[in-house]
Design an enzyme around this catalytic site. Structure first.
Site, PDB file in Angstrom:
ATOM      1  N   SER A  55      47.242  10.486  -9.533  1.00 59.84           N
ATOM      2  CA  SER A  55      47.466  11.913  -9.767  1.00 59.84           C
ATOM      3  C   SER A  55      47.310  12.257 -11.240  1.00 59.84           C
ATOM      4  O   SER A  55      47.474  11.416 -12.125  1.00 59.84           O
ATOM      5  CB  SER A  55      48.872  12.318  -9.307  1.00 59.84           C
ATOM      6  OG  SER A  55      49.040  12.084  -7.932  1.00 59.84           O
TER       7      SER A  55
HETATM    8  N1  SAH Z   1      51.595   8.432  -6.383  1.00 57.33           N
HETATM    9  C1  SAH Z   1      50.232   7.948  -6.457  1.00 57.33           C
HETATM   10  C2  SAH Z   1      49.267   8.970  -5.875  1.00 57.33           C
HETATM   11  C3  SAH Z   1      48.215   8.308  -5.048  1.00 57.33           C
HETATM   12  S1  SAH Z   1      47.265   9.413  -4.048  1.00 57.33           S
HETATM   13  C4  SAH Z   1      49.857   7.548  -7.879  1.00 57.33           C
HETATM   14  O1  SAH Z   1      50.605   7.857  -8.806  1.00 57.33           O
HETATM   15  O2  SAH Z   1      48.819   6.911  -8.068  1.00 57.33           O
HETATM   16  C5  SAH Z   1      48.227   9.495  -2.569  1.00 57.33           C
HETATM   17  C6  SAH Z   1      48.465   8.218  -1.835  1.00 57.33           C
HETATM   18  O3  SAH Z   1      49.092   8.546  -0.588  1.00 57.33           O
HETATM   19  C7  SAH Z   1      47.223   7.416  -1.480  1.00 57.33           C
HETATM   20  O4  SAH Z   1      47.327   6.128  -2.022  1.00 57.33           O
HETATM   21  C8  SAH Z   1      47.221   7.397   0.058  1.00 57.33           C
HETATM   22  O5  SAH Z   1      46.723   6.184   0.599  1.00 57.33           O
HETATM   23  C9  SAH Z   1      48.688   7.596   0.378  1.00 57.33           C
HETATM   24  N2  SAH Z   1      48.964   8.117   1.721  1.00 57.33           N
HETATM   25  C10 SAH Z   1      48.254   9.037   2.449  1.00 57.33           C
HETATM   26  N3  SAH Z   1      48.832   9.249   3.657  1.00 57.33           N
HETATM   27  C11 SAH Z   1      49.929   8.435   3.697  1.00 57.33           C
HETATM   28  C12 SAH Z   1      50.928   8.177   4.689  1.00 57.33           C
HETATM   29  N4  SAH Z   1      50.921   8.793   5.904  1.00 57.33           N
HETATM   30  N5  SAH Z   1      51.912   7.283   4.374  1.00 57.33           N
HETATM   31  C13 SAH Z   1      51.937   6.648   3.175  1.00 57.33           C
HETATM   32  N6  SAH Z   1      51.009   6.846   2.213  1.00 57.33           N
HETATM   33  C14 SAH Z   1      50.020   7.722   2.465  1.00 57.33           C
END
Ligand code: SAH
Length: 207
Positions: A55
């Site tokens: 993010s």
């Molecule tokens: N907090 C992270 C943001 C990553 S983007 C950071 O700081 O890098 C969002 C993430 O949510 C992705 O890695 C994706 O695989 C995950 N995601 C999407 N749907 C999900 C679900 N149902 N349960 C858990 N994770 C999920």
């Protein structure tokens, strides 16, 4: 560079001192793919593999500020991804539980965070379900875009707790804050538009 990033984020309206200190402390370049290393302190989202993104720092700061973290708060994060947001929560003194549904990212981040001295509890699974065995949580943060507010997550929030979740049908979401009052009822506030990768359900990721 980290100091500059914290100043930039403050200039965009983040006022929580703990959040700004965390942005200034966490080395974001540890969480980036090699190809994007030189952009680690740009206020932008970048690919982290498996079709996901780390993010934007402003978004991380904005969501974290909305949580109004207190030291020792038990926090559930949905979407561990690179682990950057998770590290920011740890820096703010939270006891973090984080769920990731992409095995590749889960495995990578599970190695990285302890090496950096962070000790969150990481889980490979479906964020829609939360972690009933570890509930209730003081705060919940969802870092992927949901089309609806999962009931299971609201159930796992403590009375007096706060949950921050981007909600929207298309590729733009409305930042939504849900406050659970001491009588168990909830109030909802919204905070403008953000862009997240989608929160996917079991059927969408297991095929
Ligand atoms: N907090 C992270 C943001 C990553 S983007 C950071 O700081 O890098 C969002 C993430 O949510 C992705 O890695 C994706 O695989 C995950 N995601 C999407 N749907 C999900 C679900 N149902 N349960 C858990 N994770 C999920």
């Amino acid at each position: 560079m980290r100091k500059k990033l914290a100043e930039l984020v403050a200039g965009k309206g983040i006022t929580d001192k703990n959040v700004l200190r965390a942005i200034e402390t966490v080395p974001r370049h540890f969480f980036m793919d090699n190809a994007f290393l030189r952009f680690a302190y740009d206020d932008k989202a970048f690919p982290i593999g498996a079709g996901q993104t780390i993010s934007q720092p402003y978004t991380v700061a904005f969501q974290t500020q909305l949580l109004e973290l207190k030291k020792g708060d038990k926090v559930l994060e949905i979407g561990t991804g690179s682990g950057y947001q998770c590290a920011v929560l740890c820096e703010c003194g939270a006891k973090v539980y984080s769920i990731e549904r992409q095995k590749l990212l889960y495995d990578k981040t599970r190695q990285l965070l302890p090496q950096m001295g962070y000790q969150p509890n990481l889980f490979y699974g479906d964020g829609y379900k939360g972690l009933p065995a570890f509930a209730p949580f003081d705060k919940i943060i969802v870092t992927c875009g949901a089309t609806f507010i999962p009931e299971a997550l609201v159930d796992q929030l403590k009375p007096g707790g706060r949950m921050v979740i981007p909600v929207g049908e298309a590729d733009v979401q409305t930042m939504t804050l849900i406050i659970k009052k001491t009588d168990g009822s909830t109030v909802t506030e919204t905070f403008g538009h953000f862009k997240f990768v989608p929160m996917l359900g079991e059927r969408e990721w297991k095929g």
